[in-house]
Design a protein around this motif. Structure first.
Motif, PDB file in Angstrom:
ATOM      1  N   ILE A   1      -3.295  -8.761  -1.328  1.00 24.56           N
ATOM      2  CA  ILE A   1      -3.411  -7.519  -2.093  1.00 24.56           C
ATOM      3  C   ILE A   1      -3.915  -6.439  -1.150  1.00 24.56           C
ATOM      4  O   ILE A   1      -5.088  -6.420  -0.781  1.00 24.56           O
ATOM      5  CB  ILE A   1      -4.390  -7.672  -3.276  1.00 24.56           C
ATOM      6  N   GLY A   2      -3.053  -5.551  -0.750  1.00 21.76           N
ATOM      7  CA  GLY A   2      -3.482  -4.517   0.186  1.00 21.76           C
ATOM      8  C   GLY A   2      -2.548  -3.334   0.204  1.00 21.76           C
ATOM      9  O   GLY A   2      -1.514  -3.316  -0.468  1.00 21.76           O
ATOM     10  N   ASP A   3      -2.922  -2.337   0.994  1.00 21.81           N
ATOM     11  CA  ASP A   3      -2.160  -1.104   1.092  1.00 21.81           C
ATOM     12  C   ASP A   3      -1.518  -0.929   2.466  1.00 21.81           C
ATOM     13  O   ASP A   3      -1.313   0.190   2.928  1.00 21.81           O
ATOM     14  CB  ASP A   3      -3.074   0.095   0.797  1.00 21.81           C
ATOM     15  N   GLU A   4      -1.203  -2.032   3.102  1.00 25.17           N
ATOM     16  CA  GLU A   4      -0.631  -1.944   4.439  1.00 25.17           C
ATOM     17  C   GLU A   4       0.668  -1.138   4.460  1.00 25.17           C
ATOM     18  O   GLU A   4       0.915  -0.375   5.401  1.00 25.17           O
ATOM     19  CB  GLU A   4      -0.378  -3.350   5.004  1.00 25.17           C
ATOM     20  N   ILE A   5       1.498  -1.310   3.441  1.00 23.35           N
ATOM     21  CA  ILE A   5       2.763  -0.569   3.414  1.00 23.35           C
ATOM     22  C   ILE A   5       2.501   0.920   3.241  1.00 23.35           C
ATOM     23  O   ILE A   5       3.024   1.750   3.995  1.00 23.35           O
ATOM     24  CB  ILE A   5       3.667  -1.095   2.282  1.00 23.35           C
ATOM     25  N   ALA A   6       1.662   1.273   2.274  1.00 20.39           N
ATOM     26  CA  ALA A   6       1.361   2.685   2.035  1.00 20.39           C
ATOM     27  C   ALA A   6       0.697   3.320   3.248  1.00 20.39           C
ATOM     28  O   ALA A   6       0.922   4.509   3.538  1.00 20.39           O
ATOM     29  CB  ALA A   6       0.460   2.823   0.804  1.00 20.39           C
ATOM     30  N   ASP A   7      -0.106   2.557   3.975  1.00 22.47           N
ATOM     31  CA  ASP A   7      -0.827   3.096   5.122  1.00 22.47           C
ATOM     32  C   ASP A   7      -0.028   3.026   6.420  1.00 22.47           C
ATOM     33  O   ASP A   7      -0.552   3.343   7.486  1.00 22.47           O
ATOM     34  CB  ASP A   7      -2.159   2.351   5.289  1.00 22.47           C
ATOM     35  N   GLY A   8       1.239   2.604   6.322  1.00 18.51           N
ATOM     36  CA  GLY A   8       2.095   2.636   7.494  1.00 18.51           C
ATOM     37  C   GLY A   8       1.897   1.493   8.459  1.00 18.51           C
ATOM     38  O   GLY A   8       2.357   1.568   9.609  1.00 18.51           O
ATOM     39  N   ASP A   9       1.232   0.412   8.021  1.00 20.44           N
ATOM     40  CA  ASP A   9       0.988  -0.717   8.907  1.00 20.44           C
ATOM     41  C   ASP A   9       2.033  -1.819   8.745  1.00 20.44           C
ATOM     42  O   ASP A   9       1.918  -2.877   9.351  1.00 20.44           O
ATOM     43  CB  ASP A   9      -0.391  -1.330   8.630  1.00 20.44           C
TER      44      ASP A   9
ATOM     45  N   VAL B   1       9.209  -8.539   8.066  1.00 21.51           N
ATOM     46  CA  VAL B   1       8.767  -9.921   7.872  1.00 21.51           C
ATOM     47  C   VAL B   1       9.995 -10.735   7.489  1.00 21.51           C
ATOM     48  O   VAL B   1      10.678 -10.416   6.510  1.00 21.51           O
ATOM     49  CB  VAL B   1       7.691 -10.014   6.763  1.00 21.51           C
ATOM     50  N   ASP B   2      10.277 -11.779   8.266  1.00 23.30           N
ATOM     51  CA  ASP B   2      11.461 -12.611   8.010  1.00 23.30           C
ATOM     52  C   ASP B   2      12.720 -11.754   7.925  1.00 23.30           C
ATOM     53  O   ASP B   2      13.585 -11.960   7.056  1.00 23.30           O
ATOM     54  CB  ASP B   2      11.281 -13.422   6.715  1.00 23.30           C
ATOM     55  N   ASP B   3      12.798 -10.745   8.798  1.00 24.68           N
ATOM     56  CA  ASP B   3      13.966  -9.861   8.878  1.00 24.68           C
ATOM     57  C   ASP B   3      14.187  -9.059   7.603  1.00 24.68           C
ATOM     58  O   ASP B   3      15.320  -8.698   7.267  1.00 24.68           O
ATOM     59  CB  ASP B   3      15.237 -10.670   9.202  1.00 24.68           C
ATOM     60  N   THR B   4      13.119  -8.791   6.861  1.00 22.08           N
ATOM     61  CA  THR B   4      13.230  -7.927   5.689  1.00 22.08           C
ATOM     62  C   THR B   4      12.280  -6.748   5.839  1.00 22.08           C
ATOM     63  O   THR B   4      11.277  -6.820   6.540  1.00 22.08           O
ATOM     64  CB  THR B   4      12.897  -8.680   4.386  1.00 22.08           C
TER      65      THR B   4
END
Length: 479
Positions: free
Chosen positions: A148-156, A160-163
Motif C-alpha cells: 500500500i503506497g504512493d510510489e506510482i503517484a510520486d513517480g517512483d 514490473v514483469d514487463d508491465t
C-alpha cells in the motif's frame, strides 16, 4: 472487448471474490475451516485486474489532452476494487483510449488478494472469541503496508514483469483509503461527490447544510443530503436540519456532508479542522476517488495594511511552510495555479457579491498565501517577517498550501479562496463581539462563492479542468 463488457466482468470477478471471502470467514468462525491454499493460489480471494495492451507499427500519436492517452507502447495494468462505485470514472478513462488507439482490453483475476477487513460485515464479529479473531489474520489476507503506497503517484514506479501502471492507485491502496474515509468523515465513501469544498470551521458546514436542504426542494438534479453520523435527508424529509444537527457528527474527526447528484457530480463539503496534518490526511485518502476538483474556503490572517476584515484572498501561489509534504514534494517544486479554477472563483465572487471592477479589487486580492505548521507563528515574528516579506504574501493560514500541493502531487485540480478574519501584523485581532458579527456576515457569502464556483464548473463539464500542468512526461494513462 467493449467497455460494457469490461465493467460487467470487473463486477463479476470482484463480487465473486468478495463472496468467496465472506463465506470462508463464516466457515472459519463457525467450524474452524481453513481456506484451501490451492484455491487461493488460483485467485479465490483476488481483486480483478484490468489490462490494456497497446502495440502498433505506427508512431504513438501526439494527443494534447491530459489523460486517456499513451506516451509509449506497452502492457498497462491495474487492479480494481469497487467497480460499481468507479464505473463512471472507468468509462471516462477508457472511452478516449478506445476512440484514439488500437488497443486490446482484458479483465482477469489478479495476484493481489482482498484483505478480509474490507469485506467484513459487522454481524460476523458479534460474539466472536478474541482468540479466534487473532487466528483470522493467520489464515486470511490482511492489509499489508508493503503493498500500500504512493510510489506510482510520486513517480517512483518502474516496469514490473514487463508491465506499466495503468492508474495512479491500485486496489489495495484504494481500499485502504476508502475505509479511512468512512472512519474520519462518518459517511459512506459511496456518497462522496466529484466536487469538494474543504473548510476549517463548522459554522461553514451549518451554512452549507441549511442551503443544501433548501436546494433539494428547488432543484431535482440533487437527490439527497448525506450528513456525518449516518443521516440522509431528502426534499420531503420533515425537520431535515434538526435531524442533521442531532446526528452524532461530533464523533468524527473530519465530518463530511454530501449534496448528492444522480450522476455523482454534486458537492461534498468536509470540515477538516485545523492544521496541515489533517489537510494531508483527508486529501491523501480522498484522492483515490479521483474527484474533479477540490477547493479550500476558510479563514486567514491578512498580511497587508490595505486589507480589511471580511476581504477575500485568492491564492495564485503558495509559500509552503507546512512541511508535511516536504519528503514527497520538495518545497522547491512550484505548485502552479489552475487557470480554470482561478477564473471560476473570481467570477463566482462577482456573481455573489455583486462587485466588479475597482469595487471587486477592494474586496478581492490575488497573491501568495503562506501556510504554516505553527499556529503561534506570531510569537516568532522577527524570525518569519523577512521570509513573509520576500514572498510578497497577502495571507497566512494552516491548510491551503497543503491542499494545493497534494492536489498537484495527486493530480486533482485545486484552488483557494480565503476570507480575512484578522490582521495580526496590524493589531486587528479577533475580539469576541466583533468576531461573532464577522462570522454572521461573512460565512454565508463566502460559502455561496465556493458553491457557485463548483456548480459552475460542474455545469461546464470537467474536461477543461484537468490541466496538463498536473501531468508529468511519464504518466499512467488514467488520470
Amino acid at each position: 472487448m467493449k467497455i460494457d463488457t469490461v465493467i460487467d466482468e470487473l463486477n463479476r470477478l470482484y463480487t465473486t471474490a468478495c463472496e468467496n471471502l465472506r463465506i470462508a470467514l463464516t466457515e472459519f468462525a463457525e467450524n474452524g475451516t481453513i481456506p484451501d491454499r490451492a484455491a487461493r493460489a488460483k485467485g479465490l480471494f483476488c481483486y480483478p485486474e484490468l489490462v490494456v495492451k497497446y502495440y502498433s507499427e505506427s508512431a504513438v500519436p501526439q494527443i494534447s489532452r491530459s489523460f486517456g492517452k499513451f506516451s509509449d507502447f506497452g502492457t498497462y495494468t491495474t487492479t480494481i476494487t469497487q467497480p460499481a462505485v468507479f464505473e463512471t470514472y472507468l468509462r471516462e478513462q477508457l472511452e478516449p483510449i478506445l476512440r484514439d488507439y488500437d488497443v486490446e482490453l482484458e479483465v482477469r483475476p489478479s495476484k493481489q488478494e482482498i484483505p478480509y477487513p474490507y469485506v467484513w460485515e459487522a454481524s460476523q464479529g458479534e460474539g466472536l472469541d478474541m482468540s479466534l479473531a487473532a487466528d483470522i489474520a493467520r489464515w486470511f489476507p490482511t492489509p499489508q503496508l508493503v503493498s500500500i503506497g504512493d510510489e506510482i503517484a510520486d513517480g517512483d514506479f518502474f516496469d514490473v514483469d514487463d508491465t506499466k501502471p495503468l492508474a495512479l492507485f491500485d486496489a489495495p491502496r484504494t481500499d485502504f483509503s476508502l475505509q479511512r474515509l468512512k472512519h474520519y468523515t462518518g459517511t459512506p465513501f459511496e456518497h462522496f461527490q466529484s466536487y469538494v469544498l474543504f473548510t476549517n470551521y463548522h459554522r461553514y458546514i451549518d451554512a452549507f447544510a441549511e442551503w443544501a436542504v433548501e436546494r433539494l426542494k428547488e432543484d431535482d438534479k440533487y437527490e439527497s443530503l448525506s450528513a456525518a453520523g449516518g443521516v440522509e435527508v431528502f426534499a420531503d424529509t420533515e425537520n431535515a436540519m434538526k435531524k442533521i444537527q442531532n446526528a452524532p457528527w461530533r464523533r468524527f474527526q473530519m465530518p463530511a456532508y454530501h449534496l448528492r447528484r444522480k450522476d455523482g457530480q454534486g458537492i461534498t463539503m468536509v470540515n477538516i479542522g485545523v492544521g496541515p496534518s489533517n489537510a494531508k490526511t483527508i486529501t491523501d485518502h480522498l484522492a483515490v476517488l479521483r474527484p474533479q476538483c477540490w477547493i479550500m474556503v476558510g479563514h486567514c490572517g491578512g498580511l497587508r495594511h490595505s486589507q480589511r476584515i471580511g476581504d477575500y484572498a485568492l491564492a495564485h501561489a503558495y509559500l509552503r511552510d507546512d512541511h508535511v509534504l516536504d519528503d514527497m514534494l520538495p518545497p522547491d517544486i512550484p505548485v502552479p495555479p489552475i487557470a480554470e479554477v482561478q477564473v471560476a472563483l473570481q467570477q463566482a465572487t462577482v456573481d455573489v457579491t455583486g462587485e466588479s471592477g475597482e469595487g471587486l479589487k477592494k474586496r478581492l486580492r490575488t497573491g501568495t498565501v503562506v501556510t504554516t505548521d505553527d499556529r503561534n507563528w506570531e510569537l516568532r515574528y522577527t524570525a518569519s517577517a523577512k521570509r513573509i516579506n520576500l514572498s510578497r504574501a497577502i495571507a497566512i493560514d494552516m491548510e491551503s498550501a497543503t491542499i494545493a500541493a497534494n492536489g498537484y502531487r495527486l493530480r486533482v485540480p485545486y484552488g483557494t479562496l480565503l476570507v480575512v478574519s484578522d490582521k495580526p501584523l496590524h493589531g486587528e485581532i479577533k475580539l469576541p463581539g466583533a468576531a461573532n458579527a464577522f462570522y454572521a456576515r461573512a460565512i454565508g457569502e463566502h460559502i455561496q462563492i465556493g458553491i457557485r464556483t463548483l456548480e459552475r464548473m460542474a455545469d461546464e463539464g470537467a474536461e477543461s479542468l484537468h490541466s496538463r500542468k498536473l501531468r508529468s512526461f511519464d504518466e499512467p494513462p488514467f488520470r
